[in-house]
Design a protein around this motif. Sequence first.
Motif, PDB file in Angstrom:
ATOM      1  N   ALA A   1       0.823  -1.218   0.000  1.00 40.55           N
ATOM      2  CA  ALA A   1       0.000   0.000   0.000  1.00 40.55           C
ATOM      3  C   ALA A   1       0.854   1.263   0.000  1.00 40.55           C
ATOM      4  O   ALA A   1       0.598   2.206  -0.766  1.00 40.55           O
ATOM      5  CB  ALA A   1      -0.944  -0.009   1.202  1.00 40.55           C
ATOM      6  N   ASN A   2       1.879   1.304   0.856  1.00 42.42           N
ATOM      7  CA  ASN A   2       2.727   2.498   0.912  1.00 42.42           C
ATOM      8  C   ASN A   2       3.517   2.686  -0.379  1.00 42.42           C
ATOM      9  O   ASN A   2       3.722   3.825  -0.833  1.00 42.42           O
ATOM     10  CB  ASN A   2       3.679   2.413   2.104  1.00 42.42           C
ATOM     11  N   ASP A   3       3.959   1.575  -0.975  1.00 39.84           N
ATOM     12  CA  ASP A   3       4.674   1.670  -2.257  1.00 39.84           C
ATOM     13  C   ASP A   3       3.754   2.194  -3.355  1.00 39.84           C
ATOM     14  O   ASP A   3       4.183   2.986  -4.208  1.00 39.84           O
ATOM     15  CB  ASP A   3       5.227   0.299  -2.659  1.00 39.84           C
TER      16      ASP A   3
ATOM     17  N   TYR B   1       1.248   4.179  -2.938  1.00 41.79           N
ATOM     18  CA  TYR B   1       1.037   5.608  -2.728  1.00 41.79           C
ATOM     19  C   TYR B   1       2.259   6.405  -3.183  1.00 41.79           C
ATOM     20  O   TYR B   1       2.120   7.490  -3.763  1.00 41.79           O
ATOM     21  CB  TYR B   1       0.722   5.921  -1.267  1.00 41.79           C
ATOM     22  N   GLU B   2       3.438   5.886  -2.907  1.00 38.06           N
ATOM     23  CA  GLU B   2       4.644   6.577  -3.364  1.00 38.06           C
ATOM     24  C   GLU B   2       4.668   6.687  -4.882  1.00 38.06           C
ATOM     25  O   GLU B   2       5.054   7.721  -5.441  1.00 38.06           O
ATOM     26  CB  GLU B   2       5.892   5.835  -2.865  1.00 38.06           C
TER      27      GLU B   2
ATOM     28  N   PRO C   1      -3.292   5.309   2.136  1.00 42.66           N
ATOM     29  CA  PRO C   1      -2.880   4.125   1.374  1.00 42.66           C
ATOM     30  C   PRO C   1      -3.940   3.027   1.347  1.00 42.66           C
ATOM     31  O   PRO C   1      -4.068   2.311   0.349  1.00 42.66           O
ATOM     32  CB  PRO C   1      -1.613   3.649   2.114  1.00 42.66           C
TER      33      PRO C   1
ATOM     34  N   THR D   1      -5.421   1.511  -2.086  1.00 43.42           N
ATOM     35  CA  THR D   1      -5.343   0.075  -2.386  1.00 43.42           C
ATOM     36  C   THR D   1      -6.709  -0.480  -2.751  1.00 43.42           C
ATOM     37  O   THR D   1      -6.833  -1.288  -3.679  1.00 43.42           O
ATOM     38  CB  THR D   1      -4.770  -0.693  -1.182  1.00 43.42           C
TER      39      THR D   1
END
Length: 253
Positions: free
Chosen positions: A41-43, A45-46, A74, A78
């Motif tokens: 999820a964080n990837d 968003y990045e 995030p 997702t």
Amino acid sequence: MTDTHHDPEQPLISHLVELRQRLLHSVFLVLVIFLALFYFANDLYEYLSAPLTALLPEGTSMIATDVTSPFFAPFKLTLVAAIFIAIPFLLHQAWAFISPGLYQHEKRLAVPLLLSSILLFYSGIAFAYFVVFPLIFGFFTSTGPENVAMMTDISSYLNFVLKLFFAFGIVFEIPVATLLMVWSGITDVKTLASKRAYVIVGCFVVGMLLTPPDVISQSLLAGPMWLLFELGLLMARFTGRRPQAETEPEADS
């Protein structure tokens, strides 16, 4: 004629059961894709925020103004990504549900339209990410006062880009909508072509309503809308009479 393997007197309850099963299958697939993506999820968003963060001044970054934003932004991204990825399956389920009630010539037309709709929707999202975002974010980050540090809230940014994704994804369906209007007999190519001036004005009005209040993003949406309308007209000139031509043998039989 409709297909003979489907009973036209099938009880309403059977249709409702089938609809429920297809909805459950769709929700299950979205859930599976969501769970598979959640670890990244964080990837995700990045990657989504890259068009903006690449243009931010050195030493600045995005911020979270709400204590729950670092988790829910995030999470929301997702979930939306899972739905976007599952769109081909979701449309297939809808097609499988309604196809037994269609005529044979309608089925032959619906399949390429369904595939075209999926490709055009994804093309709209790709156009927004790779073409529109770098231009409008470059404009926004370069026009602010020098004594104001630009630090965008992650939730606000997510809502902004999802709105544009949805807008461009829907707008890229214009050729399909144009074909359907001609094929269904609602209008014809000549009439649509005569309304071109109104269509162009309408494109800019829609661009004004669906995008931020700046000329660049409005034009980047209105321009493709007009070109896609012209593409739909061009395609309709060659295929506009196809449904009628195919129904004539059935009517004679």
